[in-house]
Design a protein around this motif. Structure first.
Motif, PDB file in Angstrom:
ATOM      1  N   GLY A 172       0.825  -1.193   0.000  1.00  0.00           N
ATOM      2  CA  GLY A 172       0.000   0.000   0.000  1.00  0.00           C
ATOM      3  C   GLY A 172       0.859   1.242   0.000  1.00  0.00           C
ATOM      4  O   GLY A 172       2.083   1.178   0.129  1.00  0.00           O
ATOM      5  N   LEU A 173       0.205   2.375  -0.157  1.00  0.00           N
ATOM      6  CA  LEU A 173       0.883   3.661  -0.070  1.00  0.00           C
ATOM      7  C   LEU A 173       0.074   4.527   0.867  1.00  0.00           C
ATOM      8  O   LEU A 173      -1.156   4.594   0.757  1.00  0.00           O
ATOM      9  N   SER A 174       0.748   5.168   1.813  1.00  0.00           N
ATOM     10  CA  SER A 174       0.073   5.991   2.805  1.00  0.00           C
ATOM     11  C   SER A 174       0.793   7.318   2.941  1.00  0.00           C
ATOM     12  O   SER A 174       1.995   7.346   3.214  1.00  0.00           O
ATOM     13  N   VAL A 175       0.068   8.413   2.716  1.00  0.00           N
ATOM     14  CA  VAL A 175       0.633   9.740   2.940  1.00  0.00           C
ATOM     15  C   VAL A 175       0.196  10.158   4.340  1.00  0.00           C
ATOM     16  O   VAL A 175      -0.972  10.457   4.575  1.00  0.00           O
ATOM     17  N   GLN A 176       1.147  10.138   5.292  1.00  0.00           N
ATOM     18  CA  GLN A 176       0.847  10.479   6.678  1.00  0.00           C
ATOM     19  C   GLN A 176       1.141  11.938   6.971  1.00  0.00           C
ATOM     20  O   GLN A 176       0.376  12.609   7.654  1.00  0.00           O
ATOM     21  N   ALA A 177       2.275  12.424   6.506  1.00  0.00           N
ATOM     22  CA  ALA A 177       2.677  13.815   6.732  1.00  0.00           C
ATOM     23  C   ALA A 177       3.541  14.245   5.564  1.00  0.00           C
ATOM     24  O   ALA A 177       4.746  14.017   5.558  1.00  0.00           O
ATOM     25  N   GLY A 178       2.905  14.826   4.552  1.00  0.00           N
ATOM     26  CA  GLY A 178       3.636  15.237   3.365  1.00  0.00           C
ATOM     27  C   GLY A 178       2.713  15.282   2.169  1.00  0.00           C
ATOM     28  O   GLY A 178       1.500  15.428   2.303  1.00  0.00           O
ATOM     29  N   ALA A 179       3.313  15.144   0.980  1.00  0.00           N
ATOM     30  CA  ALA A 179       2.561  15.298  -0.260  1.00  0.00           C
ATOM     31  C   ALA A 179       2.924  14.233  -1.280  1.00  0.00           C
ATOM     32  O   ALA A 179       4.048  13.741  -1.309  1.00  0.00           O
ATOM     33  N   LEU A 180       1.943  13.926  -2.116  1.00  0.00           N
ATOM     34  CA  LEU A 180       2.154  13.091  -3.288  1.00  0.00           C
ATOM     35  C   LEU A 180       1.742  13.928  -4.483  1.00  0.00           C
ATOM     36  O   LEU A 180       0.628  14.444  -4.537  1.00  0.00           O
ATOM     37  N   ARG A 181       2.645  14.086  -5.421  1.00  0.00           N
ATOM     38  CA  ARG A 181       2.373  14.858  -6.639  1.00  0.00           C
ATOM     39  C   ARG A 181       2.615  13.932  -7.826  1.00  0.00           C
ATOM     40  O   ARG A 181       3.735  13.804  -8.298  1.00  0.00           O
ATOM     41  N   ALA A 182       1.548  13.256  -8.234  1.00  0.00           N
ATOM     42  CA  ALA A 182       1.596  12.309  -9.352  1.00  0.00           C
ATOM     43  C   ALA A 182       0.861  12.967 -10.502  1.00  0.00           C
ATOM     44  O   ALA A 182      -0.364  12.927 -10.570  1.00  0.00           O
ATOM     45  N   GLN A 183       1.616  13.606 -11.392  1.00  0.00           N
ATOM     46  CA  GLN A 183       1.004  14.398 -12.444  1.00  0.00           C
ATOM     47  C   GLN A 183       1.397  13.871 -13.814  1.00  0.00           C
ATOM     48  O   GLN A 183       2.420  14.248 -14.374  1.00  0.00           O
TER      49      GLN A 183
END
Length: 161
Positions: A65-76
């Motif tokens: 899995g992928l979990s963003v807990q504290a930060g950002a995901l920029r999948a553009q």
């Protein structure tokens, strides 16, 4: 941890990057390092930003899995170069099935997150808890259970999904 490897398939060498450790500082996944294979639960933490370039393929290992807990995901991605998130079974020449991998989860510490022209297949959906990611032209197909679950504290936005 990012581990680079070269595979030889049909006489053509291809790169792949195995991802096992948390993203705790800014990271960028490029087309040159693609495909990326996530094993286990990848956590974006410590205010880090994970950027994924157009055309990158991400393979999710069994129950990964992928979990963003504290930060950002920029999948553009783009219309002609989407970012594809697929079951690792497909990479291994096996038949992919709904639920092969776990969820992508965006928790309350998720900030400045944008997914554009991203295709997610054969997982267990996307979960948005207490955050406001932007989803534009995101396709979620062949998942086990709900494609997207949103709690009452969340406010995702987007179009073309």
């Amino acid at each position: 941890m990012l581990l680079g490897a070269w595979l030889c398939a049909g006489g053509v060498a291809t790169a792949q990057t195995i991802v096992t450790d948390p993203v705790s500082s800014d990271a960028r996944w490029t087309l040159e390092g693609s495909p990326y294979v996530i094993e286990g639960n990848l956590v974006v933490q410590n205010g880090a930003t994970l950027s994924i370039d157009p055309g990158v393929t991400v393979y999710m290992g069994a129950n990964a899995g992928l979990s963003v807990q504290a930060g950002a995901l920029r999948a553009q991605g783009s219309p002609s170069s989407p970012i594809r998130v697929l079951s690792n079974a497909a990479r291994l020449g096996q038949t992919a099935a709904p639920g092969d991998w776990a969820q992508w989860t965006f928790g309350a510490g998720t900030v400045n997150t944008v997914l554009e022209h991203v295709e997610l297949e054969h997982g267990r959906g996307v979960v948005v808890n207490g955050s406001a990611p932007v989803f534009n032209n995101v396709t979620i197909r062949h998942h086990l259970g709900a494609a997207m679950t949103v709690d009452l504290a969340a406010s995702p936005v987007g179009q073309g999904n």
